[in-house]
Design an enzyme around this catalytic site. Structure first.
Site, PDB file in Angstrom:
ATOM      1  N   GLY A  46       0.691  -0.691  -0.381  1.00 24.59           N
ATOM      2  CA  GLY A  46       0.053   0.290  -0.066  1.00 24.59           C
ATOM      3  C   GLY A  46       0.780   1.000   0.213  1.00 24.59           C
ATOM      4  N   GLU A  47       0.772   2.002   0.752  1.00 22.73           N
ATOM      5  CA  GLU A  47       1.030   3.518   0.842  1.00 22.73           C
ATOM      6  C   GLU A  47       2.247   3.230   2.207  1.00 22.73           C
ATOM      7  OE1 GLU A  47       2.673   4.901  -1.814  1.00 22.73           O
ATOM      8  OE2 GLU A  47       3.254   6.500   0.019  1.00 22.73           O
ATOM      9  N   SER A  48       3.452   3.643   2.760  1.00 22.42           N
ATOM     10  CA  SER A  48       4.348   3.481   4.385  1.00 22.42           C
ATOM     11  C   SER A  48       3.459   4.193   4.939  1.00 22.42           C
ATOM     12  CB  SER A  48       5.089   2.787   4.351  1.00 22.42           C
ATOM     13  OG  SER A  48       6.031   3.352   2.653  1.00 22.42           O
ATOM     14  N   CYS A  78       6.144  -5.777   0.433  1.00 16.69           N
ATOM     15  CA  CYS A  78       6.300  -4.058  -0.058  1.00 16.69           C
ATOM     16  C   CYS A  78       6.604  -3.430   1.309  1.00 16.69           C
ATOM     17  CB  CYS A  78       5.313  -3.766  -1.430  1.00 16.69           C
ATOM     18  SG  CYS A  78       5.469  -3.015  -2.640  1.00 16.69           S
ATOM     19  N   ILE A 134       5.393  -3.282  -7.752  1.00 16.50           N
ATOM     20  CA  ILE A 134       4.318  -1.745  -7.640  1.00 16.50           C
ATOM     21  C   ILE A 134       5.392  -0.924  -6.680  1.00 16.50           C
ATOM     22  CG2 ILE A 134       2.327  -0.503  -7.682  1.00 16.50           C
ATOM     23  CD1 ILE A 134       0.759  -3.346  -7.903  1.00 16.50           C
ATOM     24  N   ARG A 135       5.582  -0.135  -7.255  1.00 16.31           N
ATOM     25  CA  ARG A 135       5.926   1.396  -7.122  1.00 16.31           C
ATOM     26  C   ARG A 135       7.298   0.793  -5.516  1.00 16.31           C
ATOM     27  NH1 ARG A 135       2.540   4.613  -4.389  1.00 16.31           N
ATOM     28  NH2 ARG A 135       1.552   2.998  -4.307  1.00 16.31           N
ATOM     29  N   HIS A 171       4.751  -8.565  -4.203  1.00 14.39           N
ATOM     30  CA  HIS A 171       3.530  -8.814  -4.184  1.00 14.39           C
ATOM     31  C   HIS A 171       3.115 -10.194  -4.474  1.00 14.39           C
ATOM     32  CE1 HIS A 171       1.530  -4.428  -3.453  1.00 14.39           C
ATOM     33  NE2 HIS A 171       2.767  -4.509  -4.279  1.00 14.39           N
ATOM     34  N   GLU A 173       0.690 -11.228  -3.499  1.00 12.80           N
ATOM     35  CA  GLU A 173      -1.160 -12.764  -3.825  1.00 12.80           C
ATOM     36  C   GLU A 173      -1.414 -12.044  -4.697  1.00 12.80           C
ATOM     37  OE1 GLU A 173       0.587  -9.586  -2.217  1.00 12.80           O
ATOM     38  OE2 GLU A 173      -0.494  -7.300  -2.533  1.00 12.80           O
TER      39      GLU A 173
HETATM   40  N1  GLN Z   1       5.812   3.015  -3.035  1.00 14.13           N
HETATM   41  C1  GLN Z   1       5.222   2.333  -1.134  1.00 14.13           C
HETATM   42  C2  GLN Z   1       5.695   2.825  -0.307  1.00 14.13           C
HETATM   43  O1  GLN Z   1       7.025   3.635  -0.448  1.00 14.13           O
HETATM   44  C3  GLN Z   1       5.125   1.184  -1.748  1.00 14.13           C
HETATM   45  C4  GLN Z   1       4.735   0.180  -2.897  1.00 14.13           C
HETATM   46  C5  GLN Z   1       3.478  -0.531  -2.562  1.00 14.13           C
HETATM   47  O2  GLN Z   1       3.781  -1.318  -1.575  1.00 14.13           O
HETATM   48  N2  GLN Z   1       3.264  -1.890  -3.743  1.00 14.13           N
HETATM   49  O3  GLN Z   1       5.023   2.699   0.567  1.00 14.13           O
END
Ligand code: GLN
Length: 204
Positions: A46-48, A78, A134-135, A171, A173
């Site tokens: 997600g977004e940390s 991630c 993903i990112r 990921h 999942e």
């Molecule tokens: N770019 C996100 C972060 O730094 C991580 C991306 C992800 O969990 N798919 O939190």
């Protein structure tokens, strides 16, 4: 066996589905009391920065840290891997600090924000794992006691284990390949240390 999936933000539904396919009870965790009686926890991608803030707001950070220090197995994927680390050079992220790893967030830059690659992971067997990034972050440094499970061709560490803590930059999942989740379940039940019943199958 009962696994909690942190459901504050991010790709938690897919982890719950993957565990369901492996025949394991999986429950979303949003509040500290939902951590009671778990055999393992997954912190999803997600977004940390957001996950970190929500963990603090909901008093989950100290509770999860406590449980992990008392042996609760955790898989972080991630952003979840970022949360497990002890070095994250971003003041907006307060990680759990459980794994002795240093992280670089968004390590692949704009041109390569998302990609899939066939990743060799010896611990999962010969067939490479379809790893979706993903990112994604990478592990830039790891201390003694951290077992590197996978590297990209350029050497970047993208999966690691430290005791009962497991981390992936990708990921697992998001593909139909359940071997990474199965590895986590095996890790929980190995040595017979944890798990009310063993549904994790044979160790490799
Ligand atoms: N770019 C996100 C972060 O730094 C991580 C991306 C992800 O969990 N798919 O939190």
């Amino acid at each position: 066996m009962k696994i909690g999936v942190l459901a504050s933000q991010g790709a938690f539904a897919e982890h719950i589905a993957a565990l369901g396919e492996l025949g394991v009870e999986a429950v979303p965790v949003r509040l500290p009391r939902e951590l009671d009686g778990l055999d393992g926890l997954i912190i999803p991608g997600g977004e940390s920065t957001t996950i970190s803030k929500l963990m603090l707001d909901y008093n989950l950070l100290s509770e999860i840290k406590n449980l992990a220090e008392n042996g609760l197995p955790i898989l972080g994927t991630c952003a979840g891997m970022i949360m497990l680390a002890d070095k994250v050079p971003d003041s907006r992220v307060e990680p759990l600090g459980l794994m002795k790893i240093g992280i670089r967030r968004n390590a692949f830059g704009r041109q390569k924000e998302s990609f899939e690659t066939e990743l060799p992971i010896a611990a999962l067997g010969e067939k490479p794992f379809p790893a979706v990034f993903i990112r994604a972050p990478v592990i830039e440094e790891s201390d003694e006691g951290v077992e590197v499970l996978a590297r990209l061709k350029d050497g970047a560490i993208v999966a690691a284990r430290q005791g009962k803590l497991l981390a992936s930059a990708f990921h697992p999942e998001l593909t139909g390949d359940l071997r990474f989740h199965q590895y986590f379940l095996n890790m929980i039940t190995e040595n017979g240390e944890s798990g009310r019943e063993s549904t994790a199958g044979e160790r490799r």
